[in-house]
Design an enzyme around this catalytic site. Structure first.
Site, PDB file in Angstrom:
ATOM      1  N   GLU A   1      27.149  42.273 -12.060  1.00 34.91           N
ATOM      2  CA  GLU A   1      26.301  42.080 -10.752  1.00 34.91           C
ATOM      3  C   GLU A   1      24.821  42.541 -11.021  1.00 34.91           C
ATOM      4  O   GLU A   1      24.005  43.007 -10.137  1.00 34.91           O
ATOM      5  CB  GLU A   1      26.990  43.111  -9.698  1.00 34.91           C
ATOM      6  N   GLY A   2      24.358  42.170 -12.072  1.00 35.78           N
ATOM      7  CA  GLY A   2      23.043  42.231 -12.637  1.00 35.78           C
ATOM      8  C   GLY A   2      22.770  43.424 -13.171  1.00 35.78           C
ATOM      9  O   GLY A   2      23.137  44.601 -12.971  1.00 35.78           O
TER      10      GLY A   2
END
Length: 577
Positions: free
Chosen positions: A437-438
């Site tokens: 998610e980054g």
């Protein structure tokens, strides 16, 4: 009986925050929903009583079912049979228990059979589930995909899918591809409109998809012929019952092994458009990712809680040289720092959640009626805070999950390296949290605007202007000094960025982390005025913050524009092979 809500005073503390009155009133539309829905609360007290009861049930499921199953699930893992996922036996039991407890669709509106709970309650539940088993949190927590449907989908799609999420069906977000990791603008999975069926047909491959064989999937796909950038991407929803998707394989991962991470093959898989064409990445995925980052923040804090408790328990029980090892200063200091980081990360998590909740609720209300001028202003204010704080909490919580898992193994010594103790699993599970998610590096990219545009500084000054308990006077004085240093760092970067483009990017992490350390210390200092439980953690975290800010300050203030080129040389000059 084990109950992860009742045994955690810190969680209960955050549920009592003063902003909860505003949040609940917004969520319940000033308690007018009770006129239309039987389950809607009559007033604030009624709502809070209901939240606590449900969270107690969730805490019991986490303590009595999910946590005891965690080791078996980690050992067995999911498998592929007939092109679809078969969960580990423990995972199947978890899903059954949590569905029977009515813990699905927590934040969804009543009209879609949801509980209409605030996001704060969902984050509390997320954290407890992750404390029990971080891998299972990835399956259960993905119900927040339904919020994207609730926010952007047509009424027809909402009625088609949201009640199914409330009934316990699982979700997935199919974004990443083999040649498009963090660069989602490079997604090439093709969506072609079929006039005959009135559906979009999806063809291509997705990779690294968490719970990829979920019942309901949000899919980022290229709907516009001849495009190769973000403007050609749209968001679609795929129903597993419609077929057309096969699980090619489940990745063999280091950790979170109970969560199936899938490679998927789409062959004329039917799907429906969510919202407007061409807005898939620009609008909808950004909303989806922000929710996911908050979810990983909760997952990370839950793992921090598990790691701290495992370390504390072992240190109290393990005797060396005639006394428990917790009595040795080195171990006691490690545990004190772990507790301060845990409570600091949790403070940041729920502060962020409240900001997100308020601006999201105003967004929903704006679809029902025109907002008043002061409401629009408030929505804009909280939106700005949420945009800055969301990457900040993902950055800090995920990094602390890794640090606390590392320290838990260290306190266990050689035993921590063995599979006899849960801390070995926690150590492996934590490693993904500052990647997916980054990555932490991408969170810095997302958060640096809140530094340069003054969002963090304005909020720090708001915290600074508040009243604090007498015990926090020394802490507040130190925080004022740190804020001045932060302003000096920002000013220097802004000046040298004009001389050398890229100087800001080079120091971005130092700036973002400095802001984060100051903010977390203020949050703990504020809590110390409400409960003596937080006095020690506020003081300890302040010492950690002073050390980290001093390091960043000294490096940055003695850094010149030439440093940007110095570090770039590594990739340009060295070759492998």
């Amino acid at each position: 009986m084990a109950n992860f809500f009742l045994d955690n005073k810190d969680l209960q503390f955050h549920l009592q925050h003063p902003l909860m009155r505003k949040i609940v009133a917004l969520k319940e539309r000033n308690y007018t929903l009770k006129d239309h829905h039987e389950l809607a609360p009559q007033n604030f007290e009624d709502a809070m009583d209901n939240y606590r009861r449900v969270l107690e049930i969730a805490g019991e499921v986490c303590g009595e079912v999910i946590a005891p199953n965690a080791e078996g699930v980690d050992h067995e893992g999911p498998r592929v049979e007939n092109d679809h996922v078969v969960y580990a036996e423990g995972t199947a039991r978890n899903i059954d228990a949590i569905t029977k407890a009515g813990l699905s669709g927590m934040t969804l509106p009543y009209e879609y059979d949801g509980l209409n709970f605030p996001l704060v309650c969902f984050v509390v539940a997320n954290e407890m589930v992750a404390r029990g088993d971080a891998g299972f949190e990835n399956i259960w927590g993905l119900q927040d995909c339904a919020e994207t449907l609730n926010e952007f989908a047509s009424e027809e799609l909402k009625r088609m899918f949201l009640p199914r999420v409330s009934a316990g069906e699982t979700c997935a977000m199919d974004l990443t591809e083999p040649d498009a990791g963090s660069d989602l603008g490079a997604v090439m999975l093709k969506a072609t409109y079929d006039e005959k069926s009135g559906r979009w047909l999806l063809n291509g491959v997705k990779r690294f998809i968490t719970n990829g064989d979920g019942h309901i999937s949000l899919v980022l796909a290229r709907t516009e012929e001849g495009t190769s950038d973000a403007r050609g991407l749209s968001m679609l929803v795929h129903d597993k019952r419609d077929g057309g998707v096969k699980v090619r394989r489940i990745e063999n991962k280091l950790g979170i092994k109970g969560s199936p991470t899938c490679e998927l093959v789409f062959t004329n898989a039917p799907a429906r458009l969510v919202g407007d064409r061409k807005m898939g990445l620009i609008k909808y995925v950004m909303s989806l990712m922000n929710a996911a980052r908050l979810g990983i923040g909760a997952q990370s804090v839950g793992l921090c809680e598990a790691a701290y408790r495992e370390a504390l328990k072992y240190a109290q029980e393990r005797a060396q040289f005639g006394k428990p090892i917790i009595q040795f200063a080195a171990v006691a200091e490690m545990l004190s720092n772990m507790k301060a980081k845990l409570q600091g990360a949790r403070a940041l998590l729920y502060e962020t959640t409240r900001f997100v909740e308020i601006y999201k609720q105003y967004g929903h209300i704006a679809q029902e009626r025109s907002l008043e001028p002061e409401e629009r202003q408030e929505m804009k204010f909280y939106n700005r805070l949420a945009d800055g704080f969301t990457p900040l909490v993902k950055l800090f919580a995920s990094e602390y999950a890794n640090q606390l898992a590392y320290d838990a193994v260290q306190i266990h010594g050689g035993s921590g390296f063995m599979k006899d103790y849960p801390c070995e699993r926690l150590y492996r599970d934590a490693r993904i949290m500052n990647i997916y998610e980054g990555t932490s590096q991408l969170q810095v990219v997302a958060a640096i605007n809140a530094v340069t545009k003054g969002t963090f500084l304005e909020q720090i000054k708001t915290y600074e202007a508040a009243d604090y308990a007498p015990e926090m006077c020394a802490v507040k004085s130190k925080l004022t000094d740190l804020r001045v240093r932060f302003e000096e760092m920002v000013a220097r970067v802004e000046t040298l960025e004009k001389e050398r483009s890229g100087y800001k990017d080079f120091h971005a992490r130092r700036l973002v982390e400095t802001a984060g350390h100051i903010i977390i210390t203020y949050l703990l200092a504020r809590q110390a005025g409400e409960s003596a439980e937080y006095i020690d953690s506020a003081r300890i975290y302040c010492k950690l913050a002073e050390s980290k800010v001093a390091e960043a300050y000294n490096y940055l203030m003695h850094s010149d524009v030439e440093d940007v080129d110095l570090f770039k040389k590594v990739g340009q000059e060295e070759t492998i092979g």
